[in-house]
Design a protein around this motif. Structure first.
Motif: not given
Lengths: 346, 585
Positions: B317-319, B340-344
């Motif tokens: 997600x971070x990258x 993941x959700x964070x990426x979305x």
């Protein structure tokens, strides 16, 4: 066809389900089923985790539904942010603080498979967002594996470096047992359902092969979040530190180090040698030794200075204490042994 | 238009005279040649005989959604001037191994007919067809004007066939090989393009695995000045990519090779500048085994990206979030659920123009590892991307409430494909079936054309679909429903239904037979692992002679059960090339 609800039929438990299993099991991407088992036994690992220092680890059946505490608040109607390193919690997504309720949901996921085994077909027991009343039930469902919970709280914040190999092993031992107890547990059942989830073969096979590769790399890794080691280079005025955890093979480490020390490095290397999974290829090593002035070495746990690349990556990360970019002239003594090792490997 | 045909009915001669006097055929043909939509052309051809005639002479492109619905003879007889053919073969579930091998859909008979009737054929687009090396060789040798070959999800050929195409097709502009069951023995096919060959505009070999001769590739790219689309495979390193980019700054679509390399010989800066130099890139894919280390080289290129395909790149997600910040113009995004959700959430925050999102599972067969996306990611995207109308979402949990929120934010869905990967999974919070989720989708999204449902579903879902999904054309159902009523609701309710594919549902003969009249207005029906019997299929076949009713038997299954049924309308009659495992009733 029985009148039982379909949620129990997909696994093929129902005699009337005509999903063929024998022949199709073979035609079904076998890489995926082997992958499944591999993942199952080493499921502690976030296998595709390259760089993040946050490891997402979990136990069988654990899942992290909501990640944000704020969402968690509304979902569960209860303040879950305070629940940290609860003995029953095993949520390790690295985002939000884990909560016992979340672990229940995840534990309940296990319960879902249990339910299918005929222990209970009551959905109420399995997945339920309501707190208190169901807490007890959920905990009961999860308790046979409670032992796992305690030992496997492997989280970023917790420094369990010396302890971690153990839980992994225990989990490894326990997990196959789980599998045996539940012949129709979710992973095995998945392998039986042909063509589900609906993903094209090409994509399935590509991802499966990536996964196997990453699992090989991930197995044996300790559970800590980061592993910083000092890197010194002969002739450089100051040292650097690298986190070995963010790399998954020697190639990545090597390129990172070269970027880091590019201002000091004089030698140029050709990169036509195809790197092997576990170490440097012969040509690469040749490049290092003959083309470049410098050689990468490390000090291991015993205090010996070793040439980087001899042992599998994971063993290397576990035993490496610090790195030293040594002048080639000093490293000559190491060369023959290393070359032999390379030859044996390739 | 209508008045003319009415006049024609009253007095054919005067009407014909009137039409001929006012509108000569040649003019009509020219006018009609401007029509490109297949549906419009179909409508035009139904107006009157003159228009039918004019339409058939002026048509140059034909789209055949089911290769068995018509025969090569019928096709070539009706349309004499075809230059471009699109053919689809096997039922879609063949992508998921549900169709026996050697099922059919062989292109060869078509090619033989085309060689006789369409010697000036220029374009061939095939999906789920069986294509052999002999067929490719035949194609390469018999059509001197051949320009475009696109193979998607086909099988039966090897790189030798590609070599034949490269060798003989002097006017080739496009070679697009995607996700096929290809036997990839060597990359030498690429070297078969002659040195004099310069017309290539599209080259996509991203899904092949063998190494190609990079020098040959470089030379090819250098001399094909019109090259707009280049998608290379994993064997191409970053260093090689940089050299290619330098030679093709006009590229508009790029599929990189491996994004993981020891960049010792070529500094990172060279790569970055090569990317920066390609100012027209609007589509980016590939990025096999991408290591976050080199992603910043792309940042500048991302500013104009409209389509980013990261579906073979396991980014965390971070990258991913760092990358997506640089893609404000993104309209289409394909990712793995490793973001993941964070990426979305990052997508929702940074890509307001997003229209299409596909989230594939990196590890679909493992339930134990914490991975993937949840309903939260989808909801986050819906808040940020109000123009979203196409979604394919693989997840492990979902709630009715989340879906309701999503469609409230994005009511313009035309394609809603939600795959909750555990079959029969209910709303994980309320424990209820997911009926209300899909109910919300069909009630809110009036433009919905394609729907794939999943999770625990009762007949209520199908009642909703039948009642509200008035524009629905394609419906995919698996592990859902309670009784025949479900399927009946859909068959009775959805006027525009064209493709219905069902697997592992408790729908039986009553449901099957309730659609008797409906099937002729549909392209096809697939039912597998349901409760349909052979007798019902026979009855259907008997009553509807213009339908082909094919049953695929499984080994060792009950003789009376129709394990897999594939029903489709056809003017070509029952097919004669079915393998023994497929019974045509």
């Amino acid at each position: 066809m029985s009148t039982t609800p379909l949620e129990h039929d997909y696994i093929g438990l129902s005699e009337s389900s005509s999903v063929p299993r024998s022949s199709d099991k073979l035609s079904y991407s076998s890489s995926s089923s082997s992958c499944t088992e591999e993942n199952y036994t080493s499921s502690n690992k976030a296998c595709l985790n390259f760089k993040e220092t946050e490891l997402r680890l979990g136990l069988p059946g654990s899942q992290s539904p909501g990640r944000k505490p704020s969402h968690g608040l509304s979902l569960f109607g209860k303040d879950i942010e305070n629940n940290n390193s609860n003995s029953n919690s095993n949520n390790t997504n690295g985002y939000a603080a884990p909560s016992p309720l979340k672990s229940l949901v995840s534990g309940a996921k296990r319960g879902f498979s249990d339910a299918l085994d005929g222990v209970s077909r009551n959905w109420g027991l399995s997945i339920n967002g309501k707190p208190d009343a169901e807490l007890g039930k959920g905990a009961v469902l999860y308790s046979p594996r409670g032992g796992l919970d305690d030992k496997c709280k492997i989280m970023k914040e917790v420094d369990v470096l010396p302890l971690s190999p153990k839980p992994v092993q225990e989990k490894k031992n326990q997990v196959p047992a789980l599998n045996e107890n539940e012949p129709t547990s979710a992973p095995a059942a998945k392998a039986q359902v042909v063509g589900w989830p609906p993903i094209r073969s090409f994509r399935k096979n590509t991802m499966a092969s990536n996964l196997v590769k990453n699992n090989d790399a991930a197995e044996g890794k300790s559970g800590s979040g980061c592993l910083y080691v000092k890197v010194s280079m002969d002739g450089a005025p100051y040292l650097r530190k690298v986190d070995l955890k963010i790399y998954s093979n020697y190639m990545e480490l090597s390129s990172a180090l070269e970027k880091m020390f590019s201002c000091f490095t004089i030698g140029q290397c050709d990169s036509h040698g195809l790197p092997g999974q576990d170490g440097l290829s012969e040509s690469r090593l040749m490049d290092l030794l003959h083309g470049s002035e410098y050689v990468l070495t490390y000090e291991d746990k015993d205090g010996d200075w070793m040439l980087v690349g001899d042992v599998p990556w994971d063993m290397f990360t576990e035993t490496c204490r610090r790195l030293r970019i040594m002048k080639g002239s000093e490293a000559i003594g190491l060369a023959p042994r290393a070359m032999e090792k390379c030859k044996n490997r390739t | 238009m209508e008045s003319e045909s009415k006049r024609k009915k009253e007095s054919p001669n005067t009407a014909e005279l009137a039409v001929t006097a006012s509108f000569p055929d040649e003019v009509l043909e020219i006018v009609l040649s401007l029509l490109t939509s297949h549906r419009d052309r179909s409508s035009v051809s139904l107006v009157c005989k003159d228009w039918y005639r004019a339409e058939r002479w002026s048509r140059t492109q034909v789209f055949i959604g089911n290769c068995y619905s018509v025969s090569p003879e019928i096709l070539t007889r009706r349309f004499p001037n075809i230059r471009s053919v699109t053919l689809k073969g096997k039922p879609r579930f063949s992508d998921f191994n549900l169709v026996p091998p050697n099922w059919g859909a062989d292109i060869h008979a078509w090619l033989v007919a085309f060689a006789a009737k369409y010697p000036f054929l220029e374009e061939l687009r095939l999906k789920r067809m069986a294509v052999s090396d002999e067929s490719l060789e035949f194609l390469a040798s018999n059509f001197p004007n051949f320009k475009l070959l696109s193979l998607l999800s086909c099988d039966g050929f090897s790189t030798d066939g590609l070599a034949a195409i490269a060798t003989h097709c002097k006017n080739l502009t496009e070679l697009d090989i995607q996700e096929n069951g290809i036997e990839d023995s060597s990359g030498s096919w690429l070297s078969c393009f002659p040195e004099s060959f310069t017309s290539l505009e599209v080259l996509n070999f991203a899904n092949l695995t063998s190494e190609v001769n990079t020098d040959a590739l470089e030379r090819l790219v250098s001399r094909c000045k019109s090259l707009k689309v280049l998608k290379v495979n994993k064997s191409i390193s970053l260093e090689q990519l940089q050299r290619l980019l330098v030679r093709a700054p006009q590229l508009e679509e790029l599929g990189t090779g491996s994004f993981l390399q020891d960049l010792t010989a070529r500094p990172y800066a060279d790569l970055e500048s090569a990317f920066n130099n390609c100012k027209n890139i609007h589509t980016l894919s590939g990025l096999w085994e991408a290591v976050p280390l080199y992603l910043p080289a792309l940042y500048n290129s991302c500013a104009n990206l409209t389509f980013l395909n990261l579906s073979y790149t396991a980014l965390q997600s971070g990258e991913f979030a760092k990358l997506v910040v640089h893609c404000p113009r993104l309209r289409r995004l394909w990712v793995l659920d490793t973001v993941e959700d964070k990426g979305l959430e990052a997508v929702g925050s940074n890509c307001p123009l997003l229209e299409e999102l596909r989230v594939f599972p990196a590890d679909p067969f493992d339930e134990e590892i914490i991975h993937g996306v949840t309903e939260e990611g989808f909801v986050a995207v819906s808040f940020g991307c109000r123009r979203l109308h196409y979604v394919l979402y693989f997840c492990r949990q979902m709630t009715n409430a989340a879906v309701a929120t999503i469609v409230q934010n994005c009511p313009n869905f035309t394609h809603f494909r939600l795959c909750i990967m555990t079959p029969g999974l209910p709303d994980y919070l309320t424990n209820e079936p997911m009926d209300e989720a899909f109910g919300a989708v069909v009630k809110t999204c009036s433009k919905l054309q394609r729907l794939s449902v999943s999770g625990l579903l009762t007949d209520l879902t199908f009642e909703y679909i039948g009642k509200y999904a008035k524009n629905l054309e394609t419906l995919s159902v698996a592990f859902a429903g309670r009784s025949d009523r479900g399927m009946q609701c859909v068959l009775e309710g959805c006027p525009k239904l064209r493709k219905l594919e069902i697997r592992d549902c408790p729908f039986g003969n009553e449901a099957l037979l309730s659609g008797l009249e409906k099937y002729e207005s549909m392209r096809s029906l697939w039912m597998s692992a349901c409760n349909v019997t052979m007798n019902a299929c026979r009855r259907l076949a008997k009553q509807m002679p213009r339908l082909n009713v094919e049953v695929m038997k499984e080994d060792g299954s009950d003789d009376s059960q129709a394990d897999k049924v594939y029903i489709y309308r056809t003017v070509a009659g029952p097919r004669r090339d079915a393998p023994p495992s497929v019974l045509t009733l």
